[in-house]
Design a protein around this motif. Structure first.
Motif, PDB file in Angstrom:
ATOM      1  N   ASN A   1    -143.902 -19.016 -45.931  1.00 61.28           N
ATOM      2  CA  ASN A   1    -143.724 -17.618 -46.328  1.00 61.28           C
ATOM      3  C   ASN A   1    -142.969 -16.841 -45.254  1.00 61.28           C
ATOM      4  OD1 ASN A   1    -144.958 -17.738 -48.841  1.00 61.28           O
ATOM      5  ND2 ASN A   1    -146.978 -17.293 -48.008  1.00 61.28           N
ATOM      6  N   LYS A   2    -143.332 -17.062 -44.009  1.00 65.70           N
ATOM      7  CA  LYS A   2    -142.657 -16.389 -42.897  1.00 65.70           C
ATOM      8  C   LYS A   2    -141.179 -16.768 -42.864  1.00 65.70           C
ATOM      9  CE  LYS A   2    -142.787 -15.788 -37.891  1.00 65.70           C
ATOM     10  NZ  LYS A   2    -143.414 -16.196 -36.643  1.00 65.70           N
ATOM     11  N   PHE A   3    -140.883 -18.044 -43.043  1.00 67.21           N
ATOM     12  CA  PHE A   3    -139.511 -18.524 -43.074  1.00 67.21           C
ATOM     13  C   PHE A   3    -138.719 -17.841 -44.189  1.00 67.21           C
ATOM     14  CE2 PHE A   3    -136.476 -21.613 -44.926  1.00 67.21           C
ATOM     15  CZ  PHE A   3    -135.611 -21.758 -43.851  1.00 67.21           C
ATOM     16  N   SER A   4    -139.281 -17.816 -45.392  1.00 65.90           N
ATOM     17  CA  SER A   4    -138.563 -17.205 -46.517  1.00 65.90           C
ATOM     18  C   SER A   4    -138.342 -15.715 -46.287  1.00 65.90           C
ATOM     19  CB  SER A   4    -139.282 -17.465 -47.838  1.00 65.90           C
ATOM     20  OG  SER A   4    -140.520 -16.823 -47.889  1.00 65.90           O
ATOM     21  N   GLU A   5    -139.308 -15.018 -45.709  1.00 70.52           N
ATOM     22  CA  GLU A   5    -139.139 -13.591 -45.415  1.00 70.52           C
ATOM     23  C   GLU A   5    -138.068 -13.360 -44.354  1.00 70.52           C
ATOM     24  OE1 GLU A   5    -140.314 -10.920 -47.065  1.00 70.52           O
ATOM     25  OE2 GLU A   5    -141.007 -12.494 -48.419  1.00 70.52           O
ATOM     26  N   ILE A   6    -138.036 -14.199 -43.327  1.00 66.06           N
ATOM     27  CA  ILE A   6    -137.013 -14.079 -42.279  1.00 66.06           C
ATOM     28  C   ILE A   6    -135.623 -14.261 -42.887  1.00 66.06           C
ATOM     29  CG2 ILE A   6    -136.021 -15.260 -40.266  1.00 66.06           C
ATOM     30  CD1 ILE A   6    -138.917 -15.735 -39.314  1.00 66.06           C
ATOM     31  N   ILE A   7    -135.473 -15.276 -43.726  1.00 64.98           N
ATOM     32  CA  ILE A   7    -134.171 -15.543 -44.346  1.00 64.98           C
ATOM     33  C   ILE A   7    -133.780 -14.393 -45.275  1.00 64.98           C
ATOM     34  CG2 ILE A   7    -132.895 -17.102 -45.876  1.00 64.98           C
ATOM     35  CD1 ILE A   7    -133.456 -18.173 -42.993  1.00 64.98           C
ATOM     36  N   LYS A   8    -134.706 -13.928 -46.096  1.00 61.54           N
ATOM     37  CA  LYS A   8    -134.403 -12.822 -47.018  1.00 61.54           C
ATOM     38  C   LYS A   8    -134.039 -11.551 -46.254  1.00 61.54           C
ATOM     39  CE  LYS A   8    -137.593 -14.322 -50.645  1.00 61.54           C
ATOM     40  NZ  LYS A   8    -138.857 -13.980 -51.320  1.00 61.54           N
ATOM     41  N   ASN A   9    -134.777 -11.244 -45.198  1.00 61.67           N
ATOM     42  CA  ASN A   9    -134.544 -10.012 -44.440  1.00 61.67           C
ATOM     43  C   ASN A   9    -133.244 -10.027 -43.656  1.00 61.67           C
ATOM     44  OD1 ASN A   9    -136.967  -8.971 -45.366  1.00 61.67           O
ATOM     45  ND2 ASN A   9    -138.109  -9.580 -43.551  1.00 61.67           N
ATOM     46  N   ASN A  10    -132.695 -11.203 -43.416  1.00 56.94           N
ATOM     47  CA  ASN A  10    -131.469 -11.307 -42.631  1.00 56.94           C
ATOM     48  C   ASN A  10    -130.276 -11.753 -43.468  1.00 56.94           C
ATOM     49  OD1 ASN A  10    -132.171 -10.864 -39.623  1.00 56.94           O
ATOM     50  ND2 ASN A  10    -133.862 -12.058 -40.445  1.00 56.94           N
ATOM     51  N   SER A  11    -130.351 -11.551 -44.777  1.00 55.85           N
ATOM     52  CA  SER A  11    -129.228 -11.895 -45.640  1.00 55.85           C
ATOM     53  C   SER A  11    -128.716 -10.665 -46.362  1.00 55.85           C
ATOM     54  CB  SER A  11    -129.578 -12.966 -46.654  1.00 55.85           C
ATOM     55  OG  SER A  11    -130.901 -13.109 -46.875  1.00 55.85           O
ATOM     56  N   SER A  12    -127.532 -10.807 -46.885  1.00 59.67           N
ATOM     57  CA  SER A  12    -126.882  -9.686 -47.574  1.00 59.67           C
ATOM     58  C   SER A  12    -127.573  -9.404 -48.909  1.00 59.67           C
ATOM     59  CB  SER A  12    -125.405 -10.001 -47.795  1.00 59.67           C
ATOM     60  OG  SER A  12    -125.282 -11.125 -48.635  1.00 59.67           O
ATOM     61  N   GLU A  13    -127.335  -8.218 -49.424  1.00 60.24           N
ATOM     62  CA  GLU A  13    -127.953  -7.790 -50.693  1.00 60.24           C
ATOM     63  C   GLU A  13    -127.557  -8.695 -51.855  1.00 60.24           C
ATOM     64  OE1 GLU A  13    -130.287  -5.550 -51.703  1.00 60.24           O
ATOM     65  OE2 GLU A  13    -130.653  -5.359 -49.565  1.00 60.24           O
ATOM     66  N   ASN A  14    -126.305  -9.169 -51.862  1.00 61.23           N
ATOM     67  CA  ASN A  14    -125.876 -10.000 -52.987  1.00 61.23           C
ATOM     68  C   ASN A  14    -126.528 -11.382 -52.997  1.00 61.23           C
ATOM     69  OD1 ASN A  14    -124.457 -10.993 -50.810  1.00 61.23           O
ATOM     70  ND2 ASN A  14    -122.509 -11.161 -51.878  1.00 61.23           N
ATOM     71  N   MET A  15    -127.210 -11.742 -51.927  1.00 55.39           N
ATOM     72  CA  MET A  15    -127.926 -13.030 -51.873  1.00 55.39           C
ATOM     73  C   MET A  15    -129.393 -12.908 -52.273  1.00 55.39           C
ATOM     74  SD  MET A  15    -126.523 -14.896 -48.442  1.00 55.39           S
ATOM     75  CE  MET A  15    -127.647 -16.253 -48.684  1.00 55.39           C
ATOM     76  N   LYS A  16    -129.911 -11.691 -52.361  1.00 55.27           N
ATOM     77  CA  LYS A  16    -131.352 -11.484 -52.587  1.00 55.27           C
ATOM     78  C   LYS A  16    -131.862 -12.161 -53.859  1.00 55.27           C
ATOM     79  CE  LYS A  16    -131.929  -8.647 -49.065  1.00 55.27           C
ATOM     80  NZ  LYS A  16    -132.526  -9.006 -47.852  1.00 55.27           N
ATOM     81  N   LYS A  17    -131.129 -12.011 -54.967  1.00 56.53           N
ATOM     82  CA  LYS A  17    -131.579 -12.598 -56.231  1.00 56.53           C
ATOM     83  C   LYS A  17    -131.645 -14.133 -56.111  1.00 56.53           C
ATOM     84  CE  LYS A  17    -130.551 -12.877 -61.119  1.00 56.53           C
ATOM     85  NZ  LYS A  17    -129.585 -12.663 -62.171  1.00 56.53           N
ATOM     86  N   PHE A  18    -130.599 -14.717 -55.526  1.00 50.38           N
ATOM     87  CA  PHE A  18    -130.578 -16.167 -55.329  1.00 50.38           C
ATOM     88  C   PHE A  18    -131.748 -16.613 -54.458  1.00 50.38           C
ATOM     89  CE2 PHE A  18    -129.544 -19.825 -52.721  1.00 50.38           C
ATOM     90  CZ  PHE A  18    -129.203 -20.764 -53.685  1.00 50.38           C
ATOM     91  N   LEU A  19    -131.975 -15.926 -53.350  1.00 53.25           N
ATOM     92  CA  LEU A  19    -133.047 -16.310 -52.427  1.00 53.25           C
ATOM     93  C   LEU A  19    -134.430 -16.151 -53.053  1.00 53.25           C
ATOM     94  CD1 LEU A  19    -131.621 -14.937 -49.076  1.00 53.25           C
ATOM     95  CD2 LEU A  19    -131.792 -17.327 -49.785  1.00 53.25           C
ATOM     96  N   ASN A  20    -134.626 -15.096 -53.858  1.00 54.69           N
ATOM     97  CA  ASN A  20    -135.905 -14.917 -54.533  1.00 54.69           C
ATOM     98  C   ASN A  20    -136.181 -16.100 -55.463  1.00 54.69           C
ATOM     99  OD1 ASN A  20    -136.671 -12.531 -53.305  1.00 54.69           O
ATOM    100  ND2 ASN A  20    -135.609 -11.283 -54.833  1.00 54.69           N
ATOM    101  N   GLU A  21    -135.146 -16.573 -56.150  1.00 55.71           N
ATOM    102  CA  GLU A  21    -135.293 -17.725 -57.025  1.00 55.71           C
ATOM    103  C   GLU A  21    -135.513 -19.005 -56.207  1.00 55.71           C
ATOM    104  OE1 GLU A  21    -135.530 -19.737 -60.618  1.00 55.71           O
ATOM    105  OE2 GLU A  21    -135.445 -17.582 -60.308  1.00 55.71           O
ATOM    106  N   PHE A  22    -134.791 -19.164 -55.126  1.00 51.34           N
ATOM    107  CA  PHE A  22    -134.899 -20.351 -54.281  1.00 51.34           C
ATOM    108  C   PHE A  22    -136.298 -20.480 -53.671  1.00 51.34           C
ATOM    109  CE2 PHE A  22    -134.456 -22.800 -50.372  1.00 51.34           C
ATOM    110  CZ  PHE A  22    -133.598 -23.829 -50.755  1.00 51.34           C
ATOM    111  N   PHE A  23    -136.848 -19.365 -53.198  1.00 51.36           N
ATOM    112  CA  PHE A  23    -138.134 -19.387 -52.483  1.00 51.36           C
ATOM    113  C   PHE A  23    -139.333 -19.091 -53.381  1.00 51.36           C
ATOM    114  CE2 PHE A  23    -135.387 -18.286 -48.724  1.00 51.36           C
ATOM    115  CZ  PHE A  23    -135.595 -19.483 -48.062  1.00 51.36           C
ATOM    116  N   LYS A  24    -139.172 -19.093 -54.679  1.00 53.41           N
ATOM    117  CA  LYS A  24    -140.305 -18.738 -55.554  1.00 53.41           C
ATOM    118  C   LYS A  24    -141.490 -19.672 -55.297  1.00 53.41           C
ATOM    119  CE  LYS A  24    -138.609 -21.421 -59.372  1.00 53.41           C
ATOM    120  NZ  LYS A  24    -137.937 -21.409 -60.620  1.00 53.41           N
ATOM    121  N   PHE A  25    -142.664 -19.074 -55.277  1.00 52.74           N
ATOM    122  CA  PHE A  25    -143.890 -19.845 -55.034  1.00 52.74           C
ATOM    123  C   PHE A  25    -144.696 -19.940 -56.296  1.00 52.74           C
ATOM    124  CE2 PHE A  25    -142.978 -19.060 -50.584  1.00 52.74           C
ATOM    125  CZ  PHE A  25    -143.405 -20.228 -50.004  1.00 52.74           C
TER     126      PHE A  25
END
Length: 155
Positions: A131-155
């Motif tokens: 969870n910490k890893f996914s939050e770090i990656i999401k918080n340090n990525s651009s807005e256009n990547m957020k949807k992709f990352l949310n899908e990638f890291f879904k729990f």
């Protein structure tokens, strides 16, 4: 015949690329424990104030979903990890080349199956660390990547 013995149990291992100038090296196949080591490494350097300057995140949604994390930071691998994780000569050579400045950064490729494997089947990493890893990656990525990352890291 017992079908449990023949059950297919994939061992995923991420790919690590070295970057020399604008050139990417051939991928280095990391050991099955390399994915967990990388997650813990990002969690560790993610505590730093200037973390967002230390990584670049990109992704690919062609075929398997993949994230690429580039960092100039150098992971430390102790003797126990070299033996336990069965570090190869090429992995050790890449780390030495990074120490000497020949390789300017590493790019780690992490696909959705590798992340799923860590979540479900890997004993030596916790859900909290993931969870910490996914939050770090999401918080340090651009807005256009957020949807992709949310899908990638879904729990």
């Amino acid at each position: 015949m017992n079908s449990a013995i023949n059950k297919y149990n994939p061992q995923f291992s991420g790919l690590l690329y070295g970057k020399i100038g604008n050139h990417k090296t051939k991928p280095i196949l990391c050991c099955p424990n390399g994915d967990a080591k990388f997650v813990k490494f990002i969690n560790k350097i993610g505590k730093d104030e200037s973390f967002s300057n230390k990584i670049k995140i990109s992704y690919s949604d062609k075929g398997l979903k993949k994230i690429f994390i580039e960092t100039e930071e150098l992971p430390k691998i102790n003797i126990f990890e070299k033996i336990f994780f069965n570090a190869t000569k090429i992995q050790s050579k890449a780390l030495k080349m990074r120490e000497k400045g020949v390789i300017s950064s590493f790019i780690y490729q992490f696909n959705e199956l590798e992340f799923k494997h860590l979540k479900e089947n890997y004993l030596f990493i916790t859900k909290k660390q993931l969870n910490k890893f996914s939050e770090i990656i999401k918080n340090n990525s651009s807005e256009n990547m957020k949807k992709f990352l949310n899908e990638f890291f879904k729990f």
